[in-house]
Design an enzyme around this catalytic site. Structure first.
Site, short mmCIF file in Angstrom:
data_model
loop_
_atom_site.label_atom_id
_atom_site.label_comp_id
_atom_site.label_asym_id
_atom_site.label_seq_id
_atom_site.Cartn_x
_atom_site.Cartn_y
_atom_site.Cartn_z
N ASP A 47 -8.22 1.52 -3.08
CA ASP A 47 -8.03 2.75 -2.64
C ASP A 47 -8.90 3.69 -3.38
O ASP A 47 -8.35 4.99 -3.29
CB ASP A 47 -6.67 3.32 -2.22
CG ASP A 47 -6.07 2.43 -1.36
OD1 ASP A 47 -5.95 0.91 -1.27
OD2 ASP A 47 -4.51 1.60 -1.83
N GLU A 220 -7.18 0.85 9.20
CA GLU A 220 -6.13 1.54 7.99
C GLU A 220 -7.70 1.93 7.15
O GLU A 220 -8.66 1.75 7.76
CB GLU A 220 -5.46 0.87 7.11
CG GLU A 220 -5.91 -0.47 5.80
CD GLU A 220 -4.94 -0.85 5.57
OE1 GLU A 220 -3.87 -0.70 6.00
OE2 GLU A 220 -5.43 -1.47 5.00
N HIS A 285 -11.08 -0.41 2.00
CA HIS A 285 -10.55 0.50 1.89
C HIS A 285 -12.25 1.27 0.55
O HIS A 285 -11.52 2.07 -0.30
CB HIS A 285 -9.13 0.55 0.83
CG HIS A 285 -8.65 2.34 1.00
ND1 HIS A 285 -7.35 2.13 1.72
CD2 HIS A 285 -8.64 2.91 0.76
CE1 HIS A 285 -6.91 3.41 1.74
NE2 HIS A 285 -8.09 4.14 0.96
N ARG A 315 -6.89 -5.94 -8.46
CA ARG A 315 -8.88 -5.24 -7.30
C ARG A 315 -9.65 -4.20 -8.48
O ARG A 315 -8.53 -4.16 -9.34
CB ARG A 315 -7.85 -4.64 -5.63
CG ARG A 315 -7.13 -5.78 -5.00
CD ARG A 315 -7.14 -5.20 -3.69
NE ARG A 315 -5.91 -4.08 -3.92
CZ ARG A 315 -5.27 -3.50 -3.40
NH1 ARG A 315 -5.92 -2.87 -1.94
NH2 ARG A 315 -3.68 -2.74 -3.61
#
Length: 348
Positions: A47, A220, A285, A315
């Site tokens: 993110d 999202e 993201h 990630r």
């Protein structure tokens, strides 16, 4: 156990492990590179968000239990940037757990960080904001301004971001109005000030196309992008626990009203997808930033290096330059292969 119950339990598990578990603030050690280049991944994490001011970039990402800022004058050196914990919510509070997806913005002469948090159970996740009046956001005091929400959309909400368009400011986020089913939509509302929404929200996108529903219907992480008078929202679609997490694109019609769903057009195909041979699975993201000299457009995002890694701590954060199509829409290309030399942003 019924199939539907198994699916629901899987979704709950997936969301409990999405971004909330990401607490590793270490960075991968890249091999030596030729002068003027860097390699992806830049660092461990998920993110990612970055903004620039006064010659510095301020970067943040999900840490799970606190908010951390990294300060650097070169994005290619993000992996060795100085970091500062700027906010840790009090234990037992409504925003004490699952601190996800912070974004830092400079608005009205002050710094604001918008973030997602809850009290522990996934169903408590909401969007929050903190404020700092210092010139340098890694110093001074951050003040908790509480939750930010629309009266008609006070339900599960994550990934809040900002749109400034035609002199007005809007808050845009991902919401899940019905916790009994996995479905995340994108919502937008006008802001009265940097920590308050005025009026009702509008749903401007829901996951209905096949590439938006892998593992569950998800829209999202909306991110605003403006270029030559055209206005866009990039967003992430499908479950991040799948390899097919990808970016979609909404385009606002010329002179359109962001609060009118009909004024947004969805691109029917994803605009940024996995590169299996380059070890870039589930790219998404994202955020956008300009090169140091302002001449280049860059995208920063997270991805996995291996198939099946899902939403866990494997990630990593990557970035690459992007360009523009003849019709004015962004051309993100293909995720750059891991460990491939990439020319540093211009001005670095």
């Amino acid at each position: 156990m019924k199939t539907g119950m198994r699916y629901s339990l899987f979704i709950v598990f997936a969301f409990l492990t999405v971004t909330c578990g990401k607490k590793d603030d270490s960075s991968p050690t890249p091999p030596p590179q030729p002068d003027g280049t860097f390699v992806n991944p830049l660092r461990n994490g998920s993110d990612p968000w970055v903004t620039a001011k006064d010659g510095f970039y301020y970067y943040t990402q999900t840490m799970g239990n606190r908010i951390v800022l990294w300060k650097t004058d070169k994005m290619s050196r993000l992996g060795v940037a100085t970091q500062t914990t700027v906010f840790t919510p009090p234990a037992g509070a409504a925003n004490s757990a699952n601190v996800w997806a912070p974004e830092i913005h400079f608005l009205d002469g002050k710094w604001y960080i918008y973030y997602t948090a809850g009290s522990g159970p996934d169903g408590t996740q909401r969007t929050w904001v903190i404020e700092n009046s210092s010139a340098d956001p890694t110093t001074g005091t951050w003040v908790d301004k509480g939750r930010i929400f629309a009266a008609n959309a006070d339900f599960w909400a994550i990934d809040g971001s900002i749109i400034e368009y035609n002199g007005d400011r809007y808050f845009v986020w991902s919401g899940r109005p019905d916790l009994t089913q996995q479905k995340q939509n994108l919502y937008i509302a006008r802001m009265g000030d940097a920590w308050t929404i005025t009026g009702n929200s509008t749903m401007i996108s829901e996951p209905v196309i096949s590439w938006e529903v892998n593992g569950g219907p998800v829209n999202e992480a909306p991110q605003y992008l403006s270029h030559n008078g055209k206005n866009f929202l990039a967003y992430s679609a499908s479950g991040c626990w799948t390899d097919d997490y990808a970016l979609g694109l909404l385009t606002l019609k010329e002179g359109g009203n962001p609060l009118m769903a009909a004024d947004w057009t969805k691109t029917q195909q994803p605009v940024f997808t996995k590169n299996a041979t380059g070890k870039a699975y589930a790219p998404g993201h994202n955020a956008f930033f300009k090169s140091k000299d302002g001449s280049e457009d860059w995208i920063i995002y997270h991805a996995n290096s291996n198939a099946g890694d899902g939403c866990d701590e494997s990630r990593t954060v990557r970035m690459q330059e992007f360009s523009w199509n003849a019709d004015g829409t962004p051309l993100f290309g293909t995720p750059v292969a891991a460990l491939a030399p990439v020319t540093r942003p211009a001005g670095e």
